[in-house]
Design a protein around this motif. Structure first.
Motif, short mmCIF file in Angstrom:
data_model
loop_
_atom_site.label_atom_id
_atom_site.label_comp_id
_atom_site.label_asym_id
_atom_site.label_seq_id
_atom_site.Cartn_x
_atom_site.Cartn_y
_atom_site.Cartn_z
N THR A 1 -3.63 19.45 -32.54
CA THR A 1 -4.44 19.90 -31.41
C THR A 1 -5.52 18.89 -31.03
O THR A 1 -6.08 18.22 -31.89
CB THR A 1 -5.08 21.28 -31.67
N PHE B 1 -7.21 26.31 -29.27
CA PHE B 1 -5.82 25.95 -28.97
C PHE B 1 -4.88 27.12 -29.21
O PHE B 1 -5.25 28.10 -29.86
CB PHE B 1 -5.39 24.75 -29.82
N ASP C 1 -6.49 23.53 -25.53
CA ASP C 1 -5.19 22.86 -25.67
C ASP C 1 -4.15 23.95 -25.93
O ASP C 1 -4.02 24.42 -27.06
CB ASP C 1 -5.25 21.85 -26.84
#
Ligand SMILES: C[S@@+](CC[C@H](N)C(=O)[O-])C[C@H]1O[C@@H](n2cnc3c(N)ncnc32)[C@H](O)[C@@H]1O
Length: 157
Positions: free
Chosen positions: A45, A50, A37
Motif C-alpha cells: 500500500t 487502504f 489506496d
C-alpha cells in the motif's frame, strides 16, 4: 529476486505491479497528498488508509478522498477505471490512476477521454523491485470532477 518470483509478482494475472516509490512520490507531490489506496495489500500500500482484495476496494465508497489507484492490470481493469470516474463525481473526491496506456480499448475512449488530465509516461516504468522495464507504456490520469479544461501532457520528459 529470481526470475520465477518476478514472473509471479509482476504478471498481469496476479496484478502485483507495485508503483515505484519514487514515481509515486512525484505524483503525491503533484496531485496529493493521497489519503486512500483502494487497490492494495498491507505490504504494497502507498497510503495508511487502504483496501485489500479481501475487503474489495471496488465495492467501497471513495467519497471525500484524494485517491491513488494503481489497479490490478488483468481483465477487469475497465471496471476500475469506470469506478474511478464515477467516484470522482462525488463531493470532494479526486481520483488519480496509474494505468497501462492502452489507447485502443473501449474503456479508454469511454472513460479515460473524460479525464481532466491525461499524462503519457516517457519510457517504461520498473514496477516493484523489478530490474526490468514493464512490457507496456503507462499513463497517469486524473479525474477531479471539475470538468474544466482538459489537459494532455507528458511525464518524465
Ligand atoms: C497494481 S497493484 C498496486 C499496489 C499498490 N497499491 C501500489 O500502487 O504499489 C494492485 C493491488 O490491488 C490488489 N487488489 C486486487 N483486487 C483488489 C480489490 N478488489 N480490492 C482491493 N485491492 C485489490 C492486489 O492485491 C494488488 O496488491
Amino acid at each position: 529476486m529470481n526470475k520465477s518470483t518476478q514472473v509471479v509478482m509482476f504478471s498481469s494475472k496476479t496484478g502485483e505491479w507495485a508503483t515505484p516509490q519514487e514515481f509515486f512520490d512525484k505524483l503525491n507531490w503533484r496531485f496529493g497528498p493521497f489519503d486512500l489506496d483502494p487497490c492494495a495489500s498491507p505490504v504494497n500500500t502507498k497510503c495508511a488508509n487502504f483496501f485489500t482484495e479481501a475487503e474489495d476496494g471496488m465495492t467501497k465508497s471513495w467519497e471525500g478522498h484524494t485517491v491513488f489507484v494503481n489497479p490490478p492490470y488483468g481483465r477487469g481493469i475497465d471496471k476500475w477505471i469506470q469506478k474511478g470516474y464515477e467516484e470522482s463525481r462525488k463531493e470532494e473526491t479526486k481520483v488519480v490512476m496509474l494505468i497501462p496506456a492502452r489507447t485502443d480499448t473501449k474503456y479508454w475512449h469511454k472513460y479515460v477521454m473524460k479525464a481532466d488530465e491525461v499524462y503519457f509516461v516517457k519510457g517504461r516504468l520498473k514496477f516493484g523491485d523489478s530490474e526490468n522495464s514493464a512490457p507496456f507504456p503507462s499513463a497517469v490520469i486524473c479525474f477531479d470532477g471539475t470538468n474544466r479544461q482538459q489537459i494532455f501532457g507528458a511525464m518524465n520528459r
